[in-house]
Design a protein around this motif. Sequence first.
Motif, PDB file in Angstrom:
ATOM      1  N   GLY A 148      27.872  -6.264 -15.802  1.00 57.55           N
ATOM      2  CA  GLY A 148      29.833  -6.044 -15.964  1.00 57.55           C
ATOM      3  C   GLY A 148      30.268  -5.627 -17.564  1.00 57.55           C
ATOM      4  N   ARG A 149      31.353  -4.978 -17.055  1.00 59.88           N
ATOM      5  CA  ARG A 149      31.861  -5.094 -18.229  1.00 59.88           C
ATOM      6  C   ARG A 149      32.526  -5.496 -19.188  1.00 59.88           C
ATOM      7  NH1 ARG A 149      35.971   0.989 -16.473  1.00 59.88           N
ATOM      8  NH2 ARG A 149      34.468   1.452 -15.700  1.00 59.88           N
ATOM      9  N   GLU A 150      33.542  -6.199 -18.509  1.00 57.65           N
ATOM     10  CA  GLU A 150      34.069  -7.939 -19.181  1.00 57.65           C
ATOM     11  C   GLU A 150      32.758  -8.090 -19.908  1.00 57.65           C
ATOM     12  OE1 GLU A 150      36.321 -12.186 -18.507  1.00 57.65           O
ATOM     13  OE2 GLU A 150      36.490 -10.381 -16.927  1.00 57.65           O
ATOM     14  N   GLU A 151      31.771  -8.911 -19.570  1.00 56.87           N
ATOM     15  CA  GLU A 151      30.621  -9.691 -19.781  1.00 56.87           C
ATOM     16  C   GLU A 151      30.411  -9.131 -20.910  1.00 56.87           C
ATOM     17  OE1 GLU A 151      27.482 -13.236 -18.699  1.00 56.87           O
ATOM     18  OE2 GLU A 151      27.842 -11.414 -17.242  1.00 56.87           O
ATOM     19  N   MET A 152      29.630  -7.620 -20.464  1.00 54.19           N
ATOM     20  CA  MET A 152      29.087  -6.856 -21.706  1.00 54.19           C
ATOM     21  C   MET A 152      29.886  -6.654 -23.012  1.00 54.19           C
ATOM     22  SD  MET A 152      26.012  -5.393 -21.474  1.00 54.19           S
ATOM     23  CE  MET A 152      25.796  -4.073 -21.512  1.00 54.19           C
ATOM     24  N   GLN A 153      31.095  -6.725 -22.869  1.00 57.85           N
ATOM     25  CA  GLN A 153      32.141  -6.481 -23.729  1.00 57.85           C
ATOM     26  C   GLN A 153      32.093  -7.549 -25.004  1.00 57.85           C
ATOM     27  OE1 GLN A 153      33.443  -3.977 -25.664  1.00 57.85           O
ATOM     28  NE2 GLN A 153      33.965  -4.642 -26.694  1.00 57.85           N
ATOM     29  N   ARG A 154      31.645  -9.162 -24.542  1.00 61.98           N
ATOM     30  CA  ARG A 154      31.448 -10.019 -24.848  1.00 61.98           C
ATOM     31  C   ARG A 154      30.010 -10.893 -25.381  1.00 61.98           C
ATOM     32  NH1 ARG A 154      34.204 -12.744 -19.878  1.00 61.98           N
ATOM     33  NH2 ARG A 154      32.397 -13.158 -19.546  1.00 61.98           N
ATOM     34  N   VAL A 155      29.066 -10.164 -25.023  1.00 57.87           N
ATOM     35  CA  VAL A 155      27.891  -9.777 -25.444  1.00 57.87           C
ATOM     36  C   VAL A 155      27.389  -9.015 -26.086  1.00 57.87           C
ATOM     37  CG1 VAL A 155      25.721  -8.799 -24.702  1.00 57.87           C
ATOM     38  CG2 VAL A 155      26.694  -9.993 -23.436  1.00 57.87           C
ATOM     39  N   PHE A 156      28.594  -7.610 -26.339  1.00 54.53           N
ATOM     40  CA  PHE A 156      28.129  -6.800 -27.396  1.00 54.53           C
ATOM     41  C   PHE A 156      28.824  -7.534 -28.607  1.00 54.53           C
ATOM     42  CE2 PHE A 156      31.055  -4.101 -30.465  1.00 54.53           C
ATOM     43  CZ  PHE A 156      29.797  -2.969 -30.769  1.00 54.53           C
ATOM     44  N   LEU A 157      29.868  -7.790 -28.768  1.00 48.87           N
ATOM     45  CA  LEU A 157      30.794  -9.179 -29.968  1.00 48.87           C
ATOM     46  C   LEU A 157      29.600 -10.373 -30.702  1.00 48.87           C
ATOM     47  CD1 LEU A 157      34.656  -9.183 -28.356  1.00 48.87           C
ATOM     48  CD2 LEU A 157      33.707  -7.935 -30.276  1.00 48.87           C
ATOM     49  N   ALA A 158      29.631 -10.919 -29.534  1.00 45.20           N
ATOM     50  CA  ALA A 158      28.352 -11.478 -29.569  1.00 45.20           C
ATOM     51  C   ALA A 158      27.011 -11.376 -30.589  1.00 45.20           C
ATOM     52  CB  ALA A 158      28.037 -12.334 -28.849  1.00 45.20           C
ATOM     53  N   LEU A 159      26.278 -10.120 -30.430  1.00 42.88           N
ATOM     54  CA  LEU A 159      25.278  -9.104 -30.802  1.00 42.88           C
ATOM     55  C   LEU A 159      26.147  -9.175 -32.478  1.00 42.88           C
ATOM     56  CD1 LEU A 159      24.077  -6.900 -28.397  1.00 42.88           C
ATOM     57  CD2 LEU A 159      22.955  -9.136 -29.242  1.00 42.88           C
ATOM     58  N   LYS A 160      27.587  -8.299 -32.184  1.00 38.88           N
ATOM     59  CA  LYS A 160      27.166  -7.904 -33.765  1.00 38.88           C
ATOM     60  C   LYS A 160      28.022  -9.391 -34.506  1.00 38.88           C
ATOM     61  CE  LYS A 160      31.998  -5.826 -35.330  1.00 38.88           C
ATOM     62  NZ  LYS A 160      33.220  -5.964 -35.590  1.00 38.88           N
ATOM     63  N   GLN A 161      28.003 -10.667 -33.934  1.00 40.18           N
ATOM     64  CA  GLN A 161      28.217 -11.156 -34.756  1.00 40.18           C
ATOM     65  C   GLN A 161      26.853 -12.039 -35.845  1.00 40.18           C
ATOM     66  OE1 GLN A 161      29.150 -15.296 -32.827  1.00 40.18           O
ATOM     67  NE2 GLN A 161      30.681 -15.647 -34.960  1.00 40.18           N
ATOM     68  N   LEU A 162      25.532 -12.019 -33.751  1.00 38.92           N
ATOM     69  CA  LEU A 162      23.891 -12.146 -34.545  1.00 38.92           C
ATOM     70  C   LEU A 162      23.790 -10.938 -36.314  1.00 38.92           C
ATOM     71  CD1 LEU A 162      21.664 -13.183 -34.362  1.00 38.92           C
ATOM     72  CD2 LEU A 162      21.370 -11.481 -32.510  1.00 38.92           C
ATOM     73  N   GLY A 187      24.404   0.775 -11.005  1.00 37.95           N
ATOM     74  CA  GLY A 187      23.861  -0.751 -10.547  1.00 37.95           C
ATOM     75  C   GLY A 187      23.134  -1.910 -10.747  1.00 37.95           C
ATOM     76  N   VAL A 188      23.248  -2.497 -11.874  1.00 37.28           N
ATOM     77  CA  VAL A 188      22.874  -2.918 -12.595  1.00 37.28           C
ATOM     78  C   VAL A 188      23.971  -2.779 -13.877  1.00 37.28           C
ATOM     79  CG1 VAL A 188      20.375  -2.745 -12.091  1.00 37.28           C
ATOM     80  CG2 VAL A 188      21.398  -1.888 -13.736  1.00 37.28           C
ATOM     81  N   GLY A 189      22.960  -4.737 -14.474  1.00 38.73           N
ATOM     82  CA  GLY A 189      23.599  -5.360 -15.513  1.00 38.73           C
ATOM     83  C   GLY A 189      24.755  -6.099 -15.604  1.00 38.73           C
TER      84      GLY A 189
END
Length: 512
Positions: A127-141, A123-125
């Motif tokens: 959300g799936r959509e934003e987490m996916q974008r964050v994952f791609l941003a971390l991958k870029q970092l 029940g935290v986090g």
Amino acid sequence: MDGTLQVSQQVAASFKAFLMTSSSKSNLNLYDHLSRLLMRVIEERPHDVVDVIEDLSHDVKLRMYEDTQSNLQDVQQTTAAEELAEQQRVLFVRPEDAEHEYELMESALPNVSEIAYFLEQAGVGLGREEMQRVFLALKQLVASNPMQRCRLWGKILGTEKNYIIAEAEFEGEEEDEEAEEAADDESREVDPKDKEDNEMDPLPQSTYKPPPVVPKESKGTGANKFVYYVCNEPGLPWSKLPSVTPAQITIARQIRKFFTGRLDNPIVSYPPFPGNEANYLRAQIARISAGTQISPQGFYQAIEEEGVEEEGASEDGIEENPEFEGVPVGELVESLSSWVHHTQHILQQGRCSWVNLAVKTEDEENEEDEEIEEDPDEPEPEVGPPLLTPLSQDAEIFDTPPWSSSLSSTLTAQHAIAVMRSNCWPGACAYAHGKKFENIYVGWGLKYPGDGYSPLLPPPPQNEYPSAPEITEDVDPTVEEEQALQDALDEKQAAEEAEEGDSDEEQDEEDD
């Protein structure tokens, strides 16, 4: 016949008046518009007039506004959401060397999709959509910085923008900040010409000695163990936060400020905070990490090294336990002793490891060689709770338990995960399932204040200087007082001259 003609003229006049009625929106009337439209048709004589009459009518209206069209403001074509989507489009572009990406066996990034799934169960986090974008941003970092490990630390909300925070760990030193600090110290040195001027005309020196400055911890240790990067939205450039100092942590404990989302925003508070919002954000991250980073009992174990003194027991000497088999979910929920802190505690000094400020450097010892004073008593070292301390030993805050535990689902308890929420730092959460666990923070970055927050009062005003005869000014005498004093001095001088004259006469008589 005349009556019928008169009636027809009246009807035609009423129809014409109706056609000449101006519109409330365009300030035009149908009579003038039809007149211009028919003149346009007669002049151009287009083919298939019936089919293009609507287009001609629209064109006639547009030509009426050609003179005033330049004064109208252009409507913004792209919105902020569209601009953000254009910036985030880069995250979904496949790189040219993507074929060689599958050859990499190890990655600095964890399985963000799996973490997002468990956080959704808790029940935290984000959300799936934003987490996916964050994952791609971390991958870029990670692609732009050679990191050993990188994970999503959390998200801190702001009044204008939010901060997405990434926690990174490097194998070696990423930058040499000490060289920059040394350069700043050299630039603050006094010019030799100024020293010569001061020697010619020395100024009074103050005897006040400021308290010693607590040195900050080096990279990779204590509160500066990890490096943190932030961005406002996935796809925007990452910004590296500076290292935190003990003074910043000490002042951050005394103030409460909401974040704005701008790293260069000044922090206006009392006591004055030594830095801007980037430094304040880094101090809050260090405090939250020290109080809420937890793991199941047994996941980490202490590193046993020979020759390690007890003073170094507070250092980060833990490692993953390869024999860890996991803790049952029911035990994790029922007992706080099943969870431990795996991040070092921050002492009142603002550091994770205590430093003795009474130890003087060589320069200070040389300056005080002439002064013979008794050595002060050695201060007692401050010791905090050691690593892997169970959560059951955490102190309550304002009669509130420090942690709340729960199951992600009571309907399917056999597949549920254990969830821990911090009441001291609202927004900090941890989950555990088998051998896996994760910590995340999503909140305003402020500690629980209890019933209310009382800001620190300023100190009382400084005492006035002591009253004494040698520093008290006298009142200027009046003219009469000056005249009376002068008369008294004249009389005294006349009496002394008379006494000297009598003594001279007596001396002459004795000589005769």
